[in-house]
Write an enzyme that holds these catalytic residues in place. Structure first.
Site, PDB file in Angstrom:
ATOM      1  N   PHE A   1       0.662  -1.249  -0.074  1.00 28.97           N
ATOM      2  CA  PHE A   1      -0.084  -0.040  -0.058  1.00 28.97           C
ATOM      3  C   PHE A   1       0.921   1.289  -0.053  1.00 28.97           C
ATOM      4  O   PHE A   1       1.713   1.283   0.912  1.00 28.97           O
ATOM      5  CB  PHE A   1      -0.927   0.031   1.227  1.00 28.97           C
TER       6      PHE A   1
ATOM      7  N   ASP B   1       9.037   2.320   1.229  1.00 31.84           N
ATOM      8  CA  ASP B   1       8.068   3.220   1.592  1.00 31.84           C
ATOM      9  C   ASP B   1       7.880   2.777   3.312  1.00 31.84           C
ATOM     10  O   ASP B   1       7.539   1.754   3.638  1.00 31.84           O
ATOM     11  CB  ASP B   1       6.865   2.800   0.988  1.00 31.84           C
TER      12      ASP B   1
ATOM     13  N   LYS C   1       3.126   9.359   8.262  1.00 29.95           N
ATOM     14  CA  LYS C   1       2.607   9.083   9.520  1.00 29.95           C
ATOM     15  C   LYS C   1       3.010   9.467  10.885  1.00 29.95           C
ATOM     16  O   LYS C   1       2.532  10.410  11.405  1.00 29.95           O
ATOM     17  CB  LYS C   1       2.106   7.592   9.567  1.00 29.95           C
TER      18      LYS C   1
HETATM   19  C1  LIG Z   1      -0.643   5.191   5.030  1.00 33.94           C
HETATM   20  C2  LIG Z   1       0.287   5.148   4.183  1.00 33.94           C
HETATM   21  C3  LIG Z   1       0.548   5.708   2.903  1.00 33.94           C
HETATM   22  C4  LIG Z   1      -0.390   7.033   2.609  1.00 33.94           C
HETATM   23  O1  LIG Z   1      -0.101   7.996   3.477  1.00 33.94           O
HETATM   24  P1  LIG Z   1      -1.544   9.191   3.574  1.00 33.94           P
HETATM   25  O2  LIG Z   1      -0.571  10.068   4.365  1.00 33.94           O
HETATM   26  O3  LIG Z   1      -2.477   8.349   3.798  1.00 33.94           O
HETATM   27  O4  LIG Z   1      -1.547   9.531   2.147  1.00 33.94           O
HETATM   28  C5  LIG Z   1       1.562   5.182   2.289  1.00 33.94           C
HETATM   29  N1  LIG Z   1       2.257   4.063   2.331  1.00 33.94           N
HETATM   30  C6  LIG Z   1       2.213   3.524   3.468  1.00 33.94           C
HETATM   31  C7  LIG Z   1       3.046   2.322   3.557  1.00 33.94           C
HETATM   32  C8  LIG Z   1       1.254   3.752   4.330  1.00 33.94           C
HETATM   33  O5  LIG Z   1       1.067   3.022   5.311  1.00 33.94           O
END
Ligand SMILES: *Cc1c(COP(=O)(O)O)cnc(C)c1O
Length: 391
Positions: free
Chosen positions: A133, A218, A245
């Site tokens: 994700f 990521d 986050k």
């Molecule tokens: C939550 C998340 C995102 C997206 O972040 P947003 O601030 O909601 O746009 C991208 N990559 C990972 C691994 C995430 O957990």
């Protein structure tokens, strides 16, 4: 109630139905606890989805944001500020040096920056992972594998190949000298806390080196202390690293770091943002980093995470326990994760169910021992309620 009309009705009348109906109207928080509009107290094991690293209303965060807003709140990226420079330097240090930062306001934007940066290699193919994700904007969505998220919005940018997560051979087979980047999470968060086999990240590094592809981690969810380390990828150096986050403890922010030559790929005019890197968000990020250091929260995350995994996993209705630090995934013996979340909420705990069988815990790093004791004591009863309700 704060209004004669309930929050659910007001919400339905004034907000788009993108998230489904809200479970509660929350009014206040302190540490790992939050209160709803009826005065009920909850232990927050979701923390705004792995965001509120310092919990709610931490004095260091309140003070940093307030002081910065009283001094200089926003200036545009025609200028820089002390907090912006300091946070960039702190992140580069956390990442082991030799990197530079582009600030954004969210995780998906950090990934958009990284995606655009990868195009500046002259290559367009990207390899991403099944179950991965990376966000909801069009670029990040193109790298996200879940069909339900993608299909309504196709065509999406890019030539993206998805490979099974954790399989180093599949990754090596998919990456060629036409591949711009390999993007993966060191632990998959939204998939329900999926930990790859040991050596996976190092193998991805070798594959990237052999083909000239950028290795992009990521760490939007795993980074900034969540796993008991600043970075879950510690020990393997990527070319690109994205954070968001937990980075500013609830203040919106994201960051895309690029290492070595990759830090020169984006040049003036290639990318931009109005709000990204604003001094208030950066002051919040600095307060989070300093507080994690001062309060020893990396070690706390390790210790509390172990207690939670051992305690919650002891019930035989939990079939698997995964994760590191305070990023915890539990597999249930049947598809009752929604019932578990509902039963937990009735007993005063906010949990999350990323899949029908999986529970995810991502509490604040300031979680107290008493908060852990409370959940461990309530857990068998929560499972009783859930399994009865589901039967
Ligand atoms: C939550 C998340 C995102 C997206 O972040 P947003 O601030 O909601 O746009 C991208 N990559 C990972 C691994 C995430 O957990």
């Amino acid at each position: 109630m704060s209004s004669p009309v309930g929050f659910a009705e007001r919400y339905a009348g004034s907000l788009m139905n993108t998230f489904g109906p809200p479970k509660l109207e929350l009014v206040r928080g302190e540490g790992a606890r939050v209160w709803d509009a009826d005065g009920n107290e909850y232990v927050d094991y979701l923390a705004g989805i792995a965001v509120n690293a310092l919990g709610h209303a931490h004095p260091a965060l309140v003070e940093a944001v307030t002081a910065q807003l009283q001094t200089l709140g926003h200036v545009s990226n025609f200028f820089t500020t002390g907090p912006q420079l300091e946070l960039a330097e702190a992140l580069v240090e956390i990442a082991g040096g030799g990197a530079r930062v582009f600030f954004t306001n969210s995780g998906t934007e950090a990934n958009e920056a990284a995606f655009k940066l990868s195009r500046r290699t002259g290559r367009t193919h990207v390899v991403a992972t099944e179950g991965g994700f990376h966000g909801r904007t069009m670029g990040a969505l193109a790298l996200t594998s879940k069909e339900a998220y993608r299909t309504p919005f196709e065509p999406l940018p890019g030539e993206v190949t998805f490979v099974p997560y954790g399989d180093a051979d599949a990754l090596a087979a998919a990456v060629t000298d036409r591949t711009a980047a390999v993007v993966l999470e060191p632990i998959q968060g939204e998939a329900g806390v999926v930990v790859p086999p040991a050596g996976y990240l190092a193998a991805a590094r070798r594959t990237a080196d052999e083909t000239g592809a950028l290795l992009w981690f990521d760490e939007v969810q795993t980074g900034m202390g969540r796993t008991g380390r600043w970075l879950a990828s510690e020990g393997v150096r990527p070319d690109v690293l994205t954070l968001a986050k937990g980075l500013a403890g609830g203040f919106p922010i994201g960051a895309c770091l690029a290492f070595g030559a990759a830090a020169d790929l984006l040049q003036p005019g290639n990318h931009g943002t109005t709000f990204g890197g604003n001094p208030v968000a950066c002051a919040a990020g600095l307060a989070v980093i300093r507080t994690i250091e001062q309060e020893g929260l990396l070690d706390r995350a390790t210790v509390l995470g172990r207690r939670l995994r051992d305690g919650l996993g002891a019930d035989d209705r939990v079939t698997e326990v995964r994760g590191e630090g305070l990023l915890i995934g539990l597999d249930l013996s049947s598809e009752v994760s929604a019932e578990v979340v509902a039963a937990a909420l009735r007993r005063g705990f906010i949990l999350n169910n990323p899949t029908p069988r999986r529970i995810r815990l991502v509490p604040p790093l300031v979680l107290a021992d008493a908060d852990v004791d409370a959940l461990l004591a309530a857990w068998p009863g929560i499972l009783d309620d859930a399994m009865e309700g589901a039967a």
